[in-house]
Design a protein around this motif. Structure first.
Motif, PDB file in Angstrom:
ATOM      1  N   TRP A  21       0.806  -1.209   0.000  1.00  0.00           N
ATOM      2  CA  TRP A  21       0.000   0.000   0.000  1.00  0.00           C
ATOM      3  C   TRP A  21       0.838   1.257   0.000  1.00  0.00           C
ATOM      4  N   ILE A  22       2.105   1.193   0.308  1.00  0.00           N
ATOM      5  CA  ILE A  22       2.956   2.377   0.257  1.00  0.00           C
ATOM      6  C   ILE A  22       3.027   2.898  -1.172  1.00  0.00           C
ATOM      7  N   GLY A  23       3.099   2.012  -2.113  1.00  0.00           N
ATOM      8  CA  GLY A  23       3.173   2.433  -3.507  1.00  0.00           C
ATOM      9  C   GLY A  23       1.974   3.244  -3.942  1.00  0.00           C
ATOM     10  N   VAL A  89      12.131   7.456  -4.701  1.00  0.00           N
ATOM     11  CA  VAL A  89      10.779   7.385  -4.143  1.00  0.00           C
ATOM     12  C   VAL A  89      10.013   6.201  -4.736  1.00  0.00           C
ATOM     13  N   MET A  90      10.067   6.060  -6.051  1.00  0.00           N
ATOM     14  CA  MET A  90       9.299   4.990  -6.697  1.00  0.00           C
ATOM     15  C   MET A  90       9.831   3.605  -6.333  1.00  0.00           C
ATOM     16  N   GLU A  91      11.131   3.486  -6.152  1.00  0.00           N
ATOM     17  CA  GLU A  91      11.677   2.190  -5.733  1.00  0.00           C
ATOM     18  C   GLU A  91      11.310   1.885  -4.282  1.00  0.00           C
ATOM     19  N   GLN A  94       8.024   0.629  -4.189  1.00  0.00           N
ATOM     20  CA  GLN A  94       7.975  -0.636  -4.914  1.00  0.00           C
ATOM     21  C   GLN A  94       7.056  -0.573  -6.131  1.00  0.00           C
ATOM     22  N   THR A  95       6.915   0.621  -6.712  1.00  0.00           N
ATOM     23  CA  THR A  95       6.181   0.738  -7.965  1.00  0.00           C
ATOM     24  C   THR A  95       7.120   0.557  -9.155  1.00  0.00           C
ATOM     25  N   ASN A 102       6.605  -1.962 -11.884  1.00  0.00           N
ATOM     26  CA  ASN A 102       6.059  -3.153 -11.250  1.00  0.00           C
ATOM     27  C   ASN A 102       4.536  -3.072 -11.437  1.00  0.00           C
ATOM     28  N   TYR A 103       4.105  -3.394 -12.627  1.00  0.00           N
ATOM     29  CA  TYR A 103       2.711  -3.186 -13.042  1.00  0.00           C
ATOM     30  C   TYR A 103       1.720  -3.964 -12.179  1.00  0.00           C
TER      31      TYR A 103
END
Length: 160
Positions: A21-23, A89-91, A94-95, A102-103
């Protein structure tokens, strides 16, 4: 404070940072979030988590807060440190991983976290942007291209 020390601090303060949910911070498309009774994180909770990630990535990349704040208004400046801030931020969310979206995890986050009225438009933006980073070898450039696309295709875009 070193990167390792900051990362340990974030882990200690927010042990669930690796949860899917962080993503949704990246994918969150509004200022109004779901209520706790829906079993979803509130916007306040998500933004608080985002601030911790933001703090770590600001320190790691040495980007100015002014440039990072500009992303919230879809102001994209072609600066290496800003691109690497976005990647960081995106890593952490985990997006993205190693320059690749990471679709599946992103879709799951949208379906699990976002309210129904926002999930459709965000999924549409994600589908449009799904392959935008393909072929970009530099991870920072790939994450930046992805964020630009998401910003362009989501009228309620926000970013930590």
């Amino acid at each position: 404070m070193s990167w390792k020390a900051r990362e340990k601090r974030v882990e200690r303060i927010f042990p669930f940072r690796k949860c899917w949910w962080i993503g949704s911070l990246l994918l969150l498309g509004t200022v109004r979030g779901p209520t706790p009774t829906e079993g979803k994180a509130t916007v306040e909770q998500m933004m608080k988590s985002g601030e911790m990630i933001r703090s770590v990535c600001l320190g790691k990349t040495k980007v100015s807060e002014e440039l990072a704040n500009g992303l919230r208004e879809s102001k994209f400046v072609d600066v290496k440190e800003l691109k690497c801030y976005v990647n960081c931020v995106m890593e952490m969310m985990q997006t993205m991983k190693k320059g690749k979206l990471n679709y599946d995890a992103s879709v799951k986050q949208i379906d699990t976290i976002m309210p129904d009225e926002l999930a459709g438009p965000m999924r549409a933006a994600l589908d449009i942007c799904r392959n935008v980073a393909d072929g970009i070898k530099n991870n920072c450039d790939a994450a930046y291209a992805m964020l630009q696309c998401l910003s362009k295709n989501n009228p309620k875009f926000i970013f930590p």
